[in-house]
Every structure is written in structure tokens, then in C-alpha cells.
Design a protein around this motif. Structure first.
Motif, PDB file in Angstrom:
ATOM      1  N   ASN A 193       0.851  -1.189   0.000  1.00 49.87           N
ATOM      2  CA  ASN A 193       0.000   0.000   0.000  1.00 49.87           C
ATOM      3  C   ASN A 193       0.888   1.241   0.000  1.00 49.87           C
ATOM      4  O   ASN A 193       2.076   1.188   0.331  1.00 49.87           O
ATOM      5  N   GLY A 194       0.292   2.366  -0.388  1.00 47.33           N
ATOM      6  CA  GLY A 194       1.056   3.594  -0.547  1.00 47.33           C
ATOM      7  C   GLY A 194       1.604   4.161   0.744  1.00 47.33           C
ATOM      8  O   GLY A 194       2.712   4.705   0.761  1.00 47.33           O
ATOM      9  N   ASP A 195       0.855   4.072   1.837  1.00 47.67           N
ATOM     10  CA  ASP A 195       1.326   4.629   3.107  1.00 47.67           C
ATOM     11  C   ASP A 195       2.589   3.924   3.586  1.00 47.67           C
ATOM     12  O   ASP A 195       3.566   4.570   3.989  1.00 47.67           O
ATOM     13  N   ASP A 196       2.582   2.590   3.544  1.00 49.78           N
ATOM     14  CA  ASP A 196       3.768   1.844   3.945  1.00 49.78           C
ATOM     15  C   ASP A 196       4.934   2.132   3.004  1.00 49.78           C
ATOM     16  O   ASP A 196       6.095   2.187   3.431  1.00 49.78           O
ATOM     17  N   ALA A 197       4.636   2.291   1.719  1.00 49.28           N
ATOM     18  CA  ALA A 197       5.691   2.587   0.750  1.00 49.28           C
ATOM     19  C   ALA A 197       6.416   3.882   1.100  1.00 49.28           C
ATOM     20  O   ALA A 197       7.651   3.954   1.043  1.00 49.28           O
ATOM     21  N   ILE A 198       5.654   4.894   1.485  1.00 46.43           N
ATOM     22  CA  ILE A 198       6.259   6.181   1.843  1.00 46.43           C
ATOM     23  C   ILE A 198       7.127   6.039   3.091  1.00 46.43           C
ATOM     24  O   ILE A 198       8.249   6.561   3.153  1.00 46.43           O
ATOM     25  N   LEU A 199       6.631   5.310   4.082  1.00 45.55           N
ATOM     26  CA  LEU A 199       7.418   5.104   5.300  1.00 45.55           C
ATOM     27  C   LEU A 199       8.722   4.361   5.003  1.00 45.55           C
ATOM     28  O   LEU A 199       9.792   4.730   5.506  1.00 45.55           O
ATOM     29  N   LEU A 200       8.643   3.319   4.177  1.00 46.22           N
ATOM     30  CA  LEU A 200       9.842   2.555   3.836  1.00 46.22           C
ATOM     31  C   LEU A 200      10.822   3.394   3.024  1.00 46.22           C
ATOM     32  O   LEU A 200      12.040   3.288   3.205  1.00 46.22           O
ATOM     33  N   ALA A 201      10.291   4.217   2.127  1.00 50.38           N
ATOM     34  CA  ALA A 201      11.174   5.077   1.336  1.00 50.38           C
ATOM     35  C   ALA A 201      11.908   6.074   2.221  1.00 50.38           C
ATOM     36  O   ALA A 201      13.107   6.331   2.027  1.00 50.38           O
ATOM     37  N   ARG A 202      11.223   6.631   3.209  1.00 44.40           N
ATOM     38  CA  ARG A 202      11.862   7.565   4.134  1.00 44.40           C
ATOM     39  C   ARG A 202      12.925   6.876   4.975  1.00 44.40           C
ATOM     40  O   ARG A 202      13.991   7.434   5.233  1.00 44.40           O
ATOM     41  N   GLN A 203      12.633   5.643   5.398  1.00 41.62           N
ATOM     42  CA  GLN A 203      13.546   4.933   6.290  1.00 41.62           C
ATOM     43  C   GLN A 203      14.766   4.390   5.550  1.00 41.62           C
ATOM     44  O   GLN A 203      15.890   4.475   6.039  1.00 41.62           O
ATOM     45  N   HIS A 204      14.545   3.812   4.359  1.00 43.02           N
ATOM     46  CA  HIS A 204      15.614   3.054   3.702  1.00 43.02           C
ATOM     47  C   HIS A 204      16.221   3.730   2.480  1.00 43.02           C
ATOM     48  O   HIS A 204      17.251   3.263   1.987  1.00 43.02           O
ATOM     49  N   ARG A 205      15.603   4.790   1.968  1.00 42.25           N
ATOM     50  CA  ARG A 205      16.121   5.524   0.826  1.00 42.25           C
ATOM     51  C   ARG A 205      16.608   4.591  -0.293  1.00 42.25           C
ATOM     52  O   ARG A 205      17.803   4.512  -0.596  1.00 42.25           O
ATOM     53  N   PRO A 206      15.699   3.855  -0.914  1.00 44.46           N
ATOM     54  CA  PRO A 206      16.098   2.934  -1.989  1.00 44.46           C
ATOM     55  C   PRO A 206      16.665   3.682  -3.190  1.00 44.46           C
ATOM     56  O   PRO A 206      16.425   4.878  -3.374  1.00 44.46           O
ATOM     57  N   ALA A 207      17.413   2.948  -4.005  1.00 44.12           N
ATOM     58  CA  ALA A 207      17.969   3.547  -5.215  1.00 44.12           C
ATOM     59  C   ALA A 207      16.905   3.725  -6.291  1.00 44.12           C
ATOM     60  O   ALA A 207      17.041   4.578  -7.175  1.00 44.12           O
ATOM     61  N   LEU A 208      15.846   2.911  -6.226  1.00 46.51           N
ATOM     62  CA  LEU A 208      14.790   2.939  -7.232  1.00 46.51           C
ATOM     63  C   LEU A 208      13.522   2.356  -6.630  1.00 46.51           C
ATOM     64  O   LEU A 208      13.590   1.459  -5.791  1.00 46.51           O
ATOM     65  N   ALA A 209      12.360   2.858  -7.047  1.00 51.41           N
ATOM     66  CA  ALA A 209      11.069   2.307  -6.622  1.00 51.41           C
ATOM     67  C   ALA A 209      10.293   1.837  -7.840  1.00 51.41           C
ATOM     68  O   ALA A 209      10.269   2.513  -8.872  1.00 51.41           O
TER      69      ALA A 209
END
Length: 216
Positions: A42-58
Motif C-alpha cells: 500500500n502507498g502509506d507503507d511505501a512512503i514510510l519505507l522510502a523515508r527509512q531506507h532511501r532505496p535507489a529505485l522504486a
């Protein structure tokens, strides 16, 4: 996962899709290809994970309940600076226009198999590593001929995914396991029930598909 630690293998990727089977399949395929994968349904979890882990690509699905892939993409672009691409079942002109407006690095239309996704991810990651990500145009696959009214579109690949690979991906996602540990768990479950790994894998895949149908 410790965000201070450097990404393993070929880089860290966030995969977002509300279809559990698609999510498990893509996660497993990218992990096999050497990427470190984090995922969200889901989008909410995606935003939290992106903030925490800073992936190279989504890799983002577009149409999800709550925050859509477009909502997540705007956040990734404007707040955390994470590049993104889309995997979507929709290829209508308004969707394509929005994808281009947001600046997606690639745009693949489902149905797809991992053999089609991984090369695109490899290409995008290589170009990001060379600092040319901002110059990439949205990439869309060649258009398939439209099916007659009432006839579902033909799948992009006629090959049938291996149920053991699918089940391994499901277990990786559900229990936050490595590929090796997920495969061990699959064999243990099969042994407990007196089944082969193939039989247990197919039962697990069927159960996830049935659950997805119930949620639809």
C-alpha cells in the motif's frame, strides 16, 4: 534492516503493489537477480519505507486503495528524491500522460513476467549509476494488438511461472525471510504434510490467489 548499512548486491529497490502474488513474484525475481528488495502492498507503507531506507529505485503499481502509485511517486520525487518507474495494467492516454508528467524513468504495462522486468531495472539502475537518470524518457513496451470486445488480453509471456519460485517469493514477503530461508521453510512445510515441494508450493500459490479474489 539497518539503514546505515550499505545496500547489498546490485542496489536497494522498493517494490509496491497491492496484488500479493505480483508483489511476491517481483520481489523474488529481483532478489534472484542480485538486488536488495524491500516491499509494500500500500502507498502509506511505501512512503514510510522510502523515508527509512532511501532505496535507489522504486517500482510502483498505479491503482491501489488509499494512496495511489501517482501519490507515492509525487512524494518520492518532491520529498525524498527517490527515482521511480511504474508497473501497471493500465495504458490509456491519461495514464501515460500522468506518467510522463511525473517523470517516471520507465513504464511497463502488465501482464509481465520477471524476465521482462529485470532487464529494464538493470538498464535504469545502470543509467542512474552514471548520473543520467534525469535524462531517461518514460519507457513503454510495444503496444499489443487490442483484443476483441469481451476477450481478455493475451498474457505478455506464454511461459507458466514455476510455483516453487512463486511460493518462495510469497514466503519471503510474508515472513521477511531471505530466499534461502524461505525455500527451507517451503520444504519443511511440504515435509510436515507429506507433500513434494512442488505440491506444497502450488497449494500456497492457490491459497494466495483465492485470497486475492476474495479481496477484489
Amino acid at each position: 534492516m539497518n539503514d546505515a548499512a550499505p545496500p547489498h548486491g546490485k542496489g536497494r529497490i522498493l517494490v509496491v503493489d497491492d496484488d500479493r502474488l505480483v508483489l511476491a513474484t517481483v520481489t523474488h525475481g529481483l532478489a534472484q537477480a542480485g538486488y536488495e528488495v524491500i516491499d509494500a502492498d500500500n502507498g502509506d507503507d511505501a512512503i514510510l519505507l522510502a523515508r527509512q531506507h532511501r532505496p535507489a529505485l522504486a517500482l510502483l503499481d498505479i491503482r491501489m486503495e488509499g494512496k495511489t502509485g501517482f501519490d507515492v511517486a509525487e512524494y518520492l520525487r518532491d520529498v525524498v528524491g527517490v527515482p521511480f518507474m511504474f508497473l501497471s495494467a493500465f495504458a490509456d492516454e491519461p495514464t501515460r500522460a500522468k506518467v510522463a508528467e511525473l517523470g517516471a524513468l520507465a513504464y511497463l504495462v502488465k501482464p509481465l513476467d520477471v524476465g521482462q522486468i529485470v532487464p529494464t531495472v538493470d538498464r535504469v539502475m545502470a543509467q542512474l549509476a552514471q548520473g543520467r537518470g534525469a535524462d531517461l524518457p518514460p519507457a513503454a513496451p510495444p503496444q499489443r494488438p487490442a483484443a476483441p470486445a469481451g476477450v481478455p488480453p493475451a498474457p505478455a509471456s506464454a511461459s507458466t511461472p514455476d510455483p516453487v519460485s512463486l511460493a518462495t517469493g510469497i514466503l519471503m514477503h510474508r515472513h521477511t525471510l531471505t530466499q534461502a530461508r524461505a525455500l527451507q521453510k517451503l520444504h519443511a512445510l511440504a515435509s510436515e504434510k507429506g507433500l513434494t515441494a512442488q505440491q506444497q508450493a502450488q497449494r500456497l500459490v492457490d491459497a494466495v490467489e483465492a485470497l486475492a479474489d476474495t479481496d477484489a
